[in-house]
Design an enzyme around this catalytic site. Structure first.
Site, PDB file in Angstrom:
ATOM      1  N   ASP A  94       0.861  -1.070  -0.156  1.00  0.00           N
ATOM      2  CA  ASP A  94      -0.087   0.142  -0.023  1.00  0.00           C
ATOM      3  C   ASP A  94       0.782   1.218  -0.098  1.00  0.00           C
ATOM      4  O   ASP A  94       1.929   1.405   0.842  1.00  0.00           O
ATOM      5  CB  ASP A  94      -0.872  -0.046   1.200  1.00  0.00           C
ATOM      6  CG  ASP A  94      -2.043   1.018   1.141  1.00  0.00           C
ATOM      7  OD1 ASP A  94      -2.403   1.325   0.182  1.00  0.00           O
ATOM      8  OD2 ASP A  94      -2.505   1.362   2.361  1.00  0.00           O
ATOM      9  N   ASP A 116       2.551   4.858  -5.866  1.00  0.00           N
ATOM     10  CA  ASP A 116       1.982   6.218  -5.676  1.00  0.00           C
ATOM     11  C   ASP A 116       2.656   7.574  -5.810  1.00  0.00           C
ATOM     12  O   ASP A 116       3.475   8.022  -5.113  1.00  0.00           O
ATOM     13  CB  ASP A 116       1.475   6.287  -4.125  1.00  0.00           C
ATOM     14  CG  ASP A 116       0.524   7.572  -3.797  1.00  0.00           C
ATOM     15  OD1 ASP A 116       0.246   8.384  -4.694  1.00  0.00           O
ATOM     16  OD2 ASP A 116       0.349   7.783  -2.502  1.00  0.00           O
ATOM     17  N   GLU A 146      -2.049   5.712  -8.611  1.00  0.00           N
ATOM     18  CA  GLU A 146      -3.027   6.671  -8.330  1.00  0.00           C
ATOM     19  C   GLU A 146      -3.170   7.863  -8.942  1.00  0.00           C
ATOM     20  O   GLU A 146      -1.794   8.527  -9.226  1.00  0.00           O
ATOM     21  CB  GLU A 146      -2.674   6.999  -6.587  1.00  0.00           C
ATOM     22  CG  GLU A 146      -3.606   7.822  -6.059  1.00  0.00           C
ATOM     23  CD  GLU A 146      -3.367   7.811  -4.526  1.00  0.00           C
ATOM     24  OE1 GLU A 146      -3.933   9.094  -3.740  1.00  0.00           O
ATOM     25  OE2 GLU A 146      -3.049   6.940  -3.825  1.00  0.00           O
ATOM     26  N   HIS A 190      -7.647   9.491   4.264  1.00  0.00           N
ATOM     27  CA  HIS A 190      -7.074   8.575   5.106  1.00  0.00           C
ATOM     28  C   HIS A 190      -7.278   9.246   6.560  1.00  0.00           C
ATOM     29  O   HIS A 190      -7.459  10.152   6.907  1.00  0.00           O
ATOM     30  CB  HIS A 190      -5.495   8.670   4.832  1.00  0.00           C
ATOM     31  CG  HIS A 190      -5.191   8.209   3.638  1.00  0.00           C
ATOM     32  ND1 HIS A 190      -4.380   8.847   2.670  1.00  0.00           N
ATOM     33  CD2 HIS A 190      -5.398   7.018   3.172  1.00  0.00           C
ATOM     34  CE1 HIS A 190      -4.124   8.169   1.636  1.00  0.00           C
ATOM     35  NE2 HIS A 190      -5.024   6.911   1.824  1.00  0.00           N
ATOM     36  N   HIS A 234      -9.307   4.491  -1.715  1.00  0.00           N
ATOM     37  CA  HIS A 234      -8.536   4.479  -0.535  1.00  0.00           C
ATOM     38  C   HIS A 234      -8.996   5.181   0.600  1.00  0.00           C
ATOM     39  O   HIS A 234     -10.219   5.993   0.206  1.00  0.00           O
ATOM     40  CB  HIS A 234      -7.061   5.179  -0.743  1.00  0.00           C
ATOM     41  CG  HIS A 234      -6.213   4.271  -1.400  1.00  0.00           C
ATOM     42  ND1 HIS A 234      -4.620   4.005  -1.047  1.00  0.00           N
ATOM     43  CD2 HIS A 234      -6.313   3.806  -2.734  1.00  0.00           C
ATOM     44  CE1 HIS A 234      -4.169   3.308  -1.721  1.00  0.00           C
ATOM     45  NE2 HIS A 234      -5.074   3.034  -3.024  1.00  0.00           N
ATOM     46  N   SER A 237     -12.478   3.513   5.569  1.00  0.00           N
ATOM     47  CA  SER A 237     -12.873   3.283   6.892  1.00  0.00           C
ATOM     48  C   SER A 237     -14.170   4.181   7.148  1.00  0.00           C
ATOM     49  O   SER A 237     -14.272   5.300   6.968  1.00  0.00           O
ATOM     50  CB  SER A 237     -11.951   3.486   7.826  1.00  0.00           C
ATOM     51  OG  SER A 237     -11.020   2.367   7.740  1.00  0.00           O
TER      52      SER A 237
END
Length: 332
Positions: A94, A116, A146, A190, A234, A237
């Site tokens: 990641d 990335d 990305e 994030h 990404h 959550s």
């Protein structure tokens, strides 16, 4: 050189193809510890779901690359031991920050890597991504790239502001780099503090923050330009409030932590979004369980005593995401 196939792992190519066609998303769960890895495998086997176990650069340094290789091999064998004869497990890097990092992971048995270059100028992002793709594809390792920048903090990845992906760039970028999947920016972020209170509204009944909606119009425009191409989200959550409340109840301080509403992730899962990254939710579930256990059992000091309920809490969270949000259950 350790090829991932020797470890029993798979890459993401067929996995993503099936997910796009089937209207579901593959869970990509970050892990840092043995307990997290065990919970991921248990949840995937119990729900008959393919799964991506991913590690950041920081997690790889924390675990040690050699140990991580054997943990991945152990995860495959553990899945078989639990009753899944043909597990589909990906070991994914990641937010790889350089060609050297990606090459090191490929050489140590990773079956998928992300490069990335989103913070670089457009042409530099293309050049770096293409270099990683050319190396990875020699070993049948798939590459995620990305385009666009997500705000927030995740290990070494820090960005104060997000920049939405420009749909007009995606065809050129995907064609010139040869990447296998593309992470886009449509409003996810994030960490556990994905939005400031000023960016949100408050539910008048509960007082909880309500985040702004994802930019689905950008996603749909990208789908039109790259039909069937695997898209990644990404920073997805949901920051479950029950975990946040438990942490705060037992001595933690997480004021105004807020994530992406699960109904928006369900909607995204039915589109070309075939990989959704979830990290903070696991950390919150683990921390909530540990704080609660230690507060209720102050004389206990054996890590197995408090890590057992923590592992179970993560497992249940993973099962919920797989079945109720991403729809990847019963796909093996």
């Amino acid at each position: 050189m350790v090829n991932y196939k020797e470890l029993g792992l798979v890459n993401t190519r067929e996995m993503f193809k099936k997910a796009v066609a089937g209207g579901y998303a593959i869970p990509a769960f970050n892990f840092n510890t043995m307990e997290q890895m065990q919970a991921i495998v248990m949840a995937a086997v119990e729900t008959k779901s393919p799964v991506i176990m991913q590690v950041s650069r920081g997690a790889r340094n924390y675990a040690n690359p050699t140990i991580l290789r054997y943990m991945a091999e152990g995860a495959v064998e553990y899945a078989k031991e639990l009753g899944c004869p043909n597990p589909e497990i990906v070991l994914h890097l990641d937010h790889g920050d350089s060609f050297e990092t990606c090459k090191s992971c490929i050489d140590m048995g990773f079956s998928s890597v992300m490069i990335d270059g989103s913070s670089l100028p457009y042409e530099e992002n293309i050049a770096l991504t293409k270099k990683v793709v050319e190396y990875a594809h020699q070993y049948d390792v798939t590459v995620e790239a990305e385009l666009g920048v997500l705000a927030g903090v995740e290990d070494e990845v820090v960005a104060e502001e997000s920049h939405y992906t420009k749909p007009e760039e995606v065809i050129d970028f995907a064609t010139r780099t040869g990447c296998d999947s593309l992470a886009i920016s449509i409003g996810t972020s994030h960490g556990a503090y994905k939005f400031t209170p000023d960016q949100c509204t408050r539910d008048p009944k509960t007082g909880k923050l309500v985040p702004p909606p994802l930019a689905f119009e950008i996603l749909h425009e990208i789908e039109e330009k790259l039909p069937g191409f695997p898209i990644v989200l990404h920073g997805s959550s949901s920051v479950p409030q029950d975990c946040v409340d438990t942490i705060n109840e037992f001595g933690g301080k997480l004021p105004d932590a807020v994530g992406i509403p699960e109904e928006q992730l369900r909607e995204a899962s039915k589109s070309a979004v075939c990989k959704i990254n979830i990290d903070s939710d696991s950390r919150l579930a683990m921390t909530a369980a540990i704080r609660k256990y230690l507060a209720e059992n102050p004389s206990h000091f054996d890590p197995r005593q408090y890590l057992t309920p923590a592992r179970e809490a993560m497992k249940q969270m993973y099962i919920h995401k797989i079945v109720d949000v991403l729809g990847s259950n019963d796909k093996l």
